[in-house]
Write a protein that holds these residues in place. Structure first.
Motif, PDB file in Angstrom:
ATOM      1  N   PRO A  50       0.733  -1.384   0.028  1.00  0.00           N
ATOM      2  CA  PRO A  50       0.035  -0.142  -0.048  1.00  0.00           C
ATOM      3  C   PRO A  50       0.740   1.392   0.002  1.00  0.00           C
ATOM      4  O   PRO A  50       0.217   2.367  -0.300  1.00  0.00           O
ATOM      5  CB  PRO A  50      -0.636  -0.147   1.493  1.00  0.00           C
TER       6      PRO A  50
ATOM      7  N   ALA B 212      -7.557   2.225   5.153  1.00  0.00           N
ATOM      8  CA  ALA B 212      -8.265   1.322   4.299  1.00  0.00           C
ATOM      9  C   ALA B 212      -9.701   2.093   3.789  1.00  0.00           C
ATOM     10  O   ALA B 212     -10.315   2.398   4.806  1.00  0.00           O
ATOM     11  CB  ALA B 212      -8.609  -0.136   4.813  1.00  0.00           C
TER      12      ALA B 212
ATOM     13  N   GLN C 210      -9.331  -3.362   0.569  1.00  0.00           N
ATOM     14  CA  GLN C 210      -8.155  -2.537   1.006  1.00  0.00           C
ATOM     15  C   GLN C 210      -7.688  -3.346   2.400  1.00  0.00           C
ATOM     16  O   GLN C 210      -6.413  -3.488   2.705  1.00  0.00           O
ATOM     17  CB  GLN C 210      -8.181  -1.147   1.116  1.00  0.00           C
TER      18      GLN C 210
ATOM     19  N   ASN D 247      -6.051  -6.561   2.132  1.00  0.00           N
ATOM     20  CA  ASN D 247      -4.881  -6.422   1.585  1.00  0.00           C
ATOM     21  C   ASN D 247      -3.890  -6.241   2.981  1.00  0.00           C
ATOM     22  O   ASN D 247      -2.910  -6.903   2.804  1.00  0.00           O
ATOM     23  CB  ASN D 247      -4.755  -5.506   0.518  1.00  0.00           C
TER      24      ASN D 247
END
Ligand SMILES: O=C(O)CC[C@@H](O)C(=O)O
Ligand SMILES: [Zn+2]
Length: 540
Positions: A342, A387, A392, A395
């Motif tokens: 990220p 997120a 997200q 992840n």
């Protein structure tokens, strides 16, 4: 300064954690994922049964089989069939082979028999018989352990609890779940979430590990910082002792000060004192708002300061504080499918995952955002992202939870699970790096909020040279800092002979006396947890 991605959508990230270690398709409720079990054979010294195996990751010589144990014969098998039926007695080599090896492929036994009891009564009959015949037994749950505790060392009979997977009751006023020991953690999570509660523990292995195994190893995991240990959350247990006696301690009471609280003896004793068959456990209420942030820090001191700041600013909504170094991120990006970094802009030295869980969505969001901006202004956080949606958040968690899984894909991994005072926790990672030089990759990650470091040393293949750089240094260093050589994984086979680094001789002697009292023929999970010398007949 600003967050790379900033501001939350209206998404509430409740069930964002998925399971990454899946059920073994062949055996549905026990065993490591099939592809891992197959790959494991690459590391084993000898695939045939009945041959003494050497396990990796321990500097000690292989432990000799205790000749006092009987050798399984056909009468034994017939007796087990009369109790468990043909389906409960597995002699098929391929199926037994899966249960003989741990999911890393590091520890491998030579058992020829896998038993699959379906009830407490069956476990009781099996143990009473094994005790009378002096047949050694290894209790097994999902076989996701990391210290060789759940597989045989020699020819121990494997008793797998996966067939005991019923939910018995749920008290949805007090959030108390009562179930059989073979229930898979993720299935329990799904069940209690549908009732508006969550399990007090969560770990990467949730898709395979079983609650009985979690209790036997006193598994810590990702929610420990918020909900504490299983010693606090387990209210009651039913346990079968070595001689077959069923010990009913299956209370659901919150308070009960009548005598010694015996259940604690079975939490974390790794199946060496009895087999857990039923469990009642406290489940916290499921709260509606969850937020997850993935952050980077330039140095370890900033991670520490961030932890303190998170405790102070986020207070009761803080539900996870996990850290990993850059090497972990690189490993995850190389070996895990479908994950992305990220914060790819520049490689940072450290990464931190913070999760909050609370009951007021706007309050929780505002609190986390304000905390992160302040932390950036104070220079504790280099960059970060909150997120925006469930994928997200998944992840972020996938990166953290997947490190362990990724580490076994490199070839050889030496795993250490240490409790160390937080201010010193990363020193050992750096010292280890300079010791092993470029012969191995050193990773540091773990549950910083609990002072628990996972130190993983990776190389393409197992080597005595590398091991000699690691041990006994890692144990001596930890003992020198008054840490623990097993924070949450247990001692198993790997560290049974190392207990003295964390426990006094008097404590080990008392443990050995308890073991001898409760399992005088020493049939339960032999060669594990306690040193052989402490259990020898001359001692005590
Ligand atoms: O594999 C390891 O060393 C750690 C596994 C687990 O405890 C984790 O926190 O990911
Ligand atoms: Zn862990």
């Amino acid at each position: 300064m600003s967050l790379t991605q900033y501001g939350l959508t209206n998404h509430t990230l409740t069930s964002q954690r998925r399971s990454y270690w899946t059920l073994c398709p062949q055996h549905s409720s026990f065993g490591p994922p099939a592809e891992i079990a197959t790959k494991e054979a690459q590391h084993s010294v000898d695939d045939s049964f009945g041959v003494q195996q050497r396990t990796f990751g321990s500097a000690a010589e292989p432990i000799q089989r205790n000749p006092d144990y009987s050798v399984l014969n056909s009468d034994d098998v017939s007796y087990f069939k009369s109790i468990l039926g043909d389906n409960g007695v597995v002699q098929d080599k391929d199926r037994v082979a899966v249960a003989n090896v741990d999911w890393m492929g590091k520890y491998k036994g030579a058992s020829q028999l896998l038993l699959l009891p379906k009830s407490t009564n069956e476990v009781s009959k099996v143990l009473a018989y094994c005790d009378s015949r002096r047949l050694a037994v290894v209790p097994q749950g999902g076989n996701t352990g990391l210290v060789g505790g759940s597989v045989p060392v020699h020819d121990e009979v494997i008793v797998n609890l996966g067939g005991m997977d019923k939910i018995i009751s749920f008290d949805n006023v007090n959030g108390i779940l009562t179930c059989e020991a073979g229930c898979v953690l993720e299935n329990l999570s799904t069940f209690v979430e549908n009732e508006g509660f969550i399990m007090p523990l969560d770990l990467g292995a949730k898709g395979s590990c079983q609650i009985g195994g979690n209790i036997s190893t006193n598994a810590g995991g990702l929610r420990f910082i918020r909900y504490g240990s299983l010693h606090g959350n387990v209210l009651g247990l039913e346990v079968v002792l070595a001689n077959g006696t069923v010990l009913d301690m299956l209370t659901t009471l919150r308070k009960d000060n009548t005598g010694y609280d015996l259940k604690h003896l079975f939490v974390g004793s790794e199946g060496s004192l009895g087999i857990v068959t039923k469990v009642s456990i406290l489940t916290p209420a499921k709260l509606p708002s969850t937020n997850v942030a993935f952050l980077s820090c330039n140095d370890y001191m900033s991670c520490q300061k961030l932890l303190l700041a998170a405790r102070r600013s986020l207070g009761e909504i803080l539900s996870a504080f996990e850290f990993m170094d850059r090497q972990c991120i690189d490993l995850a990006m190389t070996h895990l499918e479908g994950v992305h970094n990220p914060l790819p802009v520049s490689p940072y030295k450290f990464y931190v995952l913070i999760e909050t869980t609370g009951s007021d969505e706007s309050y929780d969001k505002a609190k986390l955002e304000a905390f992160l901006l302040r932390s950036m202004e104070d220079g504790l956080v280099a960059d970060g992202v909150i997120a925006q949606d469930i994928s997200q958040a998944s992840n972020f968690w996938r990166i953290r939870e997947g490190i362990s899984e990724a580490s076994v894909k490199v070839g050889a991994v030496y795993k250490y699970d240490l409790s160390i005072p937080v201010e010193k926790l990363y020193d050992i990672v750096e010292e280890m790096r300079s010791r092993v030089g470029d012969t191995a990759e050193v990773l540091g990650y773990g549950h910083l909020g609990d002072g628990n470091l996972h130190l993983n040393i990776l190389s393409s293949k197992y080597s005595d040279n590398i091991l000699a750089q690691i041990e006994p240094f890692v144990y001596e260093w930890t003992a020198g800092h008054r840490g623990s050589i097993s924070a949450e994984h247990g001692l198993g086979l790997m560290k049974a002979e190392k207990i003295h680094y964390s426990k006094s001789p008097e404590a080990v002697q008392l443990m050995a006396s308890i073991k001898k009292l409760m399992d005088p023929n020493s049939i339960l999970n032999p060669y594990k947890v306690l040193p052989q010398s402490a259990l020898s007949p001359e001692q005590g």
